[in-house]
Scaffold this motif. Structure first.
Motif, PDB file in Angstrom:
ATOM      1  N   SER A 227      42.139  40.780  21.921  1.00 36.95           N
ATOM      2  CA  SER A 227      42.382  41.396  23.234  1.00 36.95           C
ATOM      3  C   SER A 227      43.527  40.708  23.967  1.00 36.95           C
ATOM      4  N   LYS A 228      43.728  39.418  23.696  1.00 34.32           N
ATOM      5  CA  LYS A 228      44.790  38.670  24.382  1.00 34.32           C
ATOM      6  C   LYS A 228      46.169  39.247  24.095  1.00 34.32           C
ATOM      7  N   THR A 229      46.345  39.871  22.920  1.00 31.34           N
ATOM      8  CA  THR A 229      47.643  40.469  22.616  1.00 31.34           C
ATOM      9  C   THR A 229      47.837  41.757  23.417  1.00 31.34           C
ATOM     10  N   PHE A 230      46.754  42.458  23.724  1.00 32.25           N
ATOM     11  CA  PHE A 230      46.826  43.621  24.609  1.00 32.25           C
ATOM     12  C   PHE A 230      47.223  43.167  26.016  1.00 32.25           C
ATOM     13  N   THR A 231      46.592  42.086  26.475  1.00 34.33           N
ATOM     14  CA  THR A 231      46.916  41.541  27.798  1.00 34.33           C
ATOM     15  C   THR A 231      48.382  41.130  27.854  1.00 34.33           C
ATOM     16  N   ALA A 232      48.879  40.521  26.785  1.00 36.51           N
ATOM     17  CA  ALA A 232      50.287  40.120  26.734  1.00 36.51           C
ATOM     18  C   ALA A 232      51.206  41.331  26.799  1.00 36.51           C
ATOM     19  N   THR A 233      50.834  42.425  26.132  1.00 40.65           N
ATOM     20  CA  THR A 233      51.654  43.641  26.161  1.00 40.65           C
ATOM     21  C   THR A 233      51.689  44.244  27.559  1.00 40.65           C
TER      22      THR A 233
ATOM     23  N   LYS B 205      51.020  34.080  43.639  1.00 37.99           N
ATOM     24  CA  LYS B 205      51.713  35.212  44.254  1.00 37.99           C
ATOM     25  C   LYS B 205      50.872  36.483  44.178  1.00 37.99           C
ATOM     26  N   TYR B 206      49.986  36.558  43.188  1.00 36.15           N
ATOM     27  CA  TYR B 206      49.220  37.776  42.957  1.00 36.15           C
ATOM     28  C   TYR B 206      47.729  37.616  43.251  1.00 36.15           C
ATOM     29  N   LEU B 207      47.338  36.461  43.766  1.00 38.85           N
ATOM     30  CA  LEU B 207      45.934  36.201  44.076  1.00 38.85           C
ATOM     31  C   LEU B 207      45.722  36.171  45.584  1.00 38.85           C
ATOM     32  N   PRO B 208      44.489  36.368  46.045  1.00 41.39           N
ATOM     33  CA  PRO B 208      44.216  36.286  47.482  1.00 41.39           C
ATOM     34  C   PRO B 208      44.653  34.931  48.047  1.00 41.39           C
ATOM     35  N   THR B 209      45.097  34.923  49.288  1.00 41.39           N
ATOM     36  CA  THR B 209      45.559  33.673  49.910  1.00 41.39           C
ATOM     37  C   THR B 209      44.450  32.645  50.042  1.00 41.39           C
ATOM     38  N   SER B 210      43.209  33.083  49.974  1.00 42.20           N
ATOM     39  CA  SER B 210      42.080  32.149  50.070  1.00 42.20           C
ATOM     40  C   SER B 210      41.913  31.303  48.815  1.00 42.20           C
ATOM     41  N   VAL B 211      42.573  31.693  47.736  1.00 35.88           N
ATOM     42  CA  VAL B 211      42.466  30.946  46.473  1.00 35.88           C
ATOM     43  C   VAL B 211      43.541  29.868  46.452  1.00 35.88           C
ATOM     44  N   HIS B 212      43.142  28.628  46.290  1.00 40.04           N
ATOM     45  CA  HIS B 212      44.068  27.497  46.249  1.00 40.04           C
ATOM     46  C   HIS B 212      44.312  27.126  44.782  1.00 40.04           C
TER      47      HIS B 212
ATOM     48  N   LEU C 128      46.703  41.066  36.397  1.00 40.26           N
ATOM     49  CA  LEU C 128      47.349  42.333  36.061  1.00 40.26           C
ATOM     50  C   LEU C 128      46.567  43.514  36.631  1.00 40.26           C
ATOM     51  N   SER C 129      45.250  43.392  36.601  1.00 42.87           N
ATOM     52  CA  SER C 129      44.402  44.434  37.177  1.00 42.87           C
ATOM     53  C   SER C 129      44.629  44.548  38.682  1.00 42.87           C
ATOM     54  N   LEU C 130      44.708  43.406  39.371  1.00 39.65           N
ATOM     55  CA  LEU C 130      44.976  43.420  40.810  1.00 39.65           C
ATOM     56  C   LEU C 130      46.336  44.057  41.102  1.00 39.65           C
TER      57      LEU C 130
ATOM     58  N   GLY D 291      46.195  47.785  40.545  1.00 42.44           N
ATOM     59  CA  GLY D 291      45.246  48.495  41.397  1.00 42.44           C
ATOM     60  C   GLY D 291      44.242  49.316  40.622  1.00 42.44           C
ATOM     61  N   LYS D 292      43.928  48.891  39.407  1.00 45.66           N
ATOM     62  CA  LYS D 292      42.931  49.584  38.597  1.00 45.66           C
ATOM     63  C   LYS D 292      42.244  48.563  37.703  1.00 45.66           C
ATOM     64  N   SER D 293      41.135  48.941  37.090  1.00 45.28           N
ATOM     65  CA  SER D 293      40.413  48.013  36.232  1.00 45.28           C
ATOM     66  C   SER D 293      41.256  47.644  35.020  1.00 45.28           C
ATOM     67  N   TYR D 294      40.921  46.499  34.418  1.00 50.55           N
ATOM     68  CA  TYR D 294      41.642  46.075  33.208  1.00 50.55           C
ATOM     69  C   TYR D 294      41.529  47.142  32.127  1.00 50.55           C
ATOM     70  N   GLU D 295      40.336  47.708  31.960  1.00 62.45           N
ATOM     71  CA  GLU D 295      40.154  48.717  30.921  1.00 62.45           C
ATOM     72  C   GLU D 295      41.012  49.950  31.189  1.00 62.45           C
ATOM     73  N   ASP D 296      41.014  50.433  32.424  1.00 62.16           N
ATOM     74  CA  ASP D 296      41.829  51.607  32.742  1.00 62.16           C
ATOM     75  C   ASP D 296      43.311  51.325  32.505  1.00 62.16           C
ATOM     76  N   LEU D 297      43.740  50.117  32.845  1.00 57.82           N
ATOM     77  CA  LEU D 297      45.136  49.735  32.634  1.00 57.82           C
ATOM     78  C   LEU D 297      45.465  49.698  31.148  1.00 57.82           C
ATOM     79  N   MET D 298      44.589  49.086  30.360  1.00 53.41           N
ATOM     80  CA  MET D 298      44.812  48.986  28.919  1.00 53.41           C
ATOM     81  C   MET D 298      44.838  50.367  28.262  1.00 53.41           C
ATOM     82  N   VAL D 299      43.940  51.234  28.657  1.00 58.31           N
ATOM     83  CA  VAL D 299      43.891  52.568  28.057  1.00 58.31           C
ATOM     84  C   VAL D 299      45.127  53.379  28.443  1.00 58.31           C
TER      85      VAL D 299
END
Length: 566
Positions: free
Chosen positions: A80-86, A105-112, A188-190, A193-201
């Motif tokens: 699955s990691k190669t799908f994430t890389a693509t 840059k892509y995470l909520p500001t509350s995350v340090h 990447l999902s954030l 704006g869609k789930s990881y699965e929807d993005l991958m499909v």
């Protein structure tokens, strides 16, 4: 203690086409032995080259189940990691992201997000395993060890990131990390704006008509599921809701050949440009092997680009040779690796492993037919009559013991753990496991004795300390210190097999090891020369020969692997 670190004939399916070529005889023989011995429940092989796709299917979905074929569904784990890389490469190529972007840059500001020396973890670091994040977060405590990722939440992920301190410079070392790539999938999902699965499909599976590749089972996928097995016993599927990008995808060998074909350029256009970007080497810190975005690259006669995968009941391999335009996929619904088959099909110089029938298959038969009280006598007779003919593996026996213990068949579990203590008396884990079943039987004094024996063999056995505390016994940890000048003498690369090294490094008073294709682990001293691991049931002993040349011996699951420094 359980650790998280199988038909004698071929059913050949070619989607209605005539057979083009048979598997090499040595591969067919090896696979038949694995199926016949119970090592693997099923194995499906797919090969694609200029002649098109070919499929070779062995075994069944489960005992008494249907024969598998190229449409059977398996968990592909870390492939699955190669799908994430693509997916990352696609956003980079479109200018929506940069590989050098800091992940905060892509995470909520509350995350340090942790930094090191003022340097940020980048998206590229997450994908090529140089983020300096560990393999798994330290707040990972699954409620169900048989489905360990299912209850790990986004809030827990954010809490870990906000509290963790990096242990080394970002980008300095390769450390394989499910956490890092799972986090990348989340980012990447954030962004999409869609789930990881929807993005991958939408980006990969849909365009390539990979209709058997999803995270959520379709009805057809459920019907064609090859049930996962560990030590020949059915185990549940894994769910990875938060860290999906690290290993949540399910697929078939038929779909994987479509994927490999695309990786080799059969679909010119935007998707292939994304895939090409993932093949570009970013570093060669994985014990001399190169790593791109997701993919690993190994040099042989030609460069092989590959990845493998593992979940609780599945092992998978995909790889391709761009020079010959040959791709290979090998799937099994068993906890026994099939990497050697995949590598051998791509490069015949790579050896197939020796296959012996597992003793655990016979031990289970004895328990079920004659009862656990007969096991010790039957095992000794079986071993004496068939010297060297069976694979007697500590972890296999331990896993079968837990299968019975979790089913409340405590006498069967005790009999198996006793055999393990007899066969592997130097292993701390066999005493730990026996201590656990004794606790369940209410034999506290005996349980304490066995846990204490486990602690003698491995002072770093945190589980032993916890179990002893539950029985009212305080165990005082003794930390052995080794001088830095002595530790320095162990630094170097040790070859234990033709394609397997352990690299020893030092950081002050801490000693680390890293095996070929695996993440780094810390070594804890028991004496000046003997060290144990906390991440696996293993230990290492350093030695010098008569000429003063340093050597290393790895002890793991009953195996003894000596090596010389090169």
């Amino acid at each position: 203690m359980r650790f998280f670190t199988t038909l004698l004939f071929i059913i050949l399916s070619l989607s209605g086409r005539a057979q083009v070529a048979a598997l090499p005889a040595e591969v067919t023989s090896s696979i038949q032995k694995r199926i016949d011995s119970g090592t693997n429940t099923s194995i499906v092989v797919g090969i694609i080259n200029a002649d098109g796709p070919r499929y070779y299917s062995f075994g069944k979905t489960t005992e008494g189940g249907s024969p598998v074929n190229e449409h059977s569904i398996y968990e592909i784990g870390s492939i699955s990691k190669t799908f994430t890389a693509t997916l990352l490469a696609d956003m980079v190529r479109k200018g929506e992201m940069s590989l050098d972007d800091p992940i905060e840059k892509y995470l909520p500001t509350s995350v340090h997000v942790p930094m090191y020396g003022g340097k940020h973890i980048t998206l590229g670091n997450l994908s090529d395993h140089t983020s300096s994040l560990p393999r798994m977060p330290n707040n990972f405590a699954p409620a169900d060890p048989m489905n360990p990722y299912a209850d790990y939440t986004v809030d827990q992920l954010y809490a870990f990131l906000s509290s963790y301190e990096l242990q080394r410079p970002i980008g300095s070392e390769y450390e394989y990390s499910n956490l890092a790539v799972g986090l990348l999938g989340h980012i990447l999902s954030l962004k999409a704006g869609k789930s990881y699965e929807d993005l991958m499909v939408s980006m990969i599976a849909g365009p390539l008509q990979m209709n058997e590749t999803r995270i959520t089972f379709t009805d057809e996928m459920k019907k064609n599921l090859a049930i996962g097995h560990a030590m020949g016993v059915e185990v549940p599927n894994w769910d990875l809701p938060t860290l999906a990008g690290a290993g949540a995808i399910r697929s078939s060998v038929s779909d994987m050949l479509k994927y490999l074909s695309a990786q080799m350029g059969s679909h010119p256009g935007a998707l292939y440009e994304d895939m090409e970007l993932t093949h570009q080497a970013r570093h060669d810190k994985a014990n001399g092997n190169s790593v791109g975005l997701g993919w690993h690259m190994t040099q042989g006669v030609h460069e092989l680009i590959w990845h493998n995968g593992a979940t609780g009941g599945y092992m998978t391999f995909v790889g391709f040779d761009n020079a010959t335009k040959t791709g290979v996929a090998v799937f099994t619904n068993s906890s026994e690796s099939v990497d050697d088959i995949g590598f051998h099909l791509l490069d015949p110089a790579r050896e197939l492993k020796t296959i012996k029938p597992k003793i655990t298959t016979r031990l289970k038969e004895i328990i079920e037919t004659k009862g656990p009280s007969k096991l010790d006598k039957e095992f000794k007779a079986l071993k004496a009559k068939n010297t060297g003919q069976y694979a007697i593996d500590e972890n296999d026996i331990n896993t079968l013991g837990y299968y019975y213990m979790n089913g409340n068949a405590l006498d069967a579990a005790m009999a198996l753990f006793k055999i393990n203590m007899m066969e592997f008396p130097a292993s701390f884990n066999v005493y730990d496991s026996y201590g656990e079943v004794l606790m369940k039987k209410g034999k506290t004094k005996e349980a304490i004795k066995n846990y204490q024996k486990s602690m003698e063999l491995n002072p770093g056995n945190e589980n032993g300390i916890e179990m002893l505390a539950k029985m009212g016994v305080t165990y005082k940890k003794v930390e052995f210190k080794v001088a830095e000048n002595i530790l320095q003498t162990y630094v170097g690369t040790y070859q234990l097999a033709p394609n397997f090294n352990i690299v020893i490094t030092r950081d002050g008073t801490q000693l680390f090891g890293q095996a070929t294709g695996q993440s780094q682990f810390e070594l804890f001293p028991k004496s000046e020369t003997e060290y144990f691991l906390k991440v696996a049931v293993a230990s290492v002993i350093f030695t010098k020969d008569k000429d003063g040349k340093m050597g290393l011996t790895l002890y793991q699951n009953g195996a003894v692997l000596p090596g010389k420094r090169i």
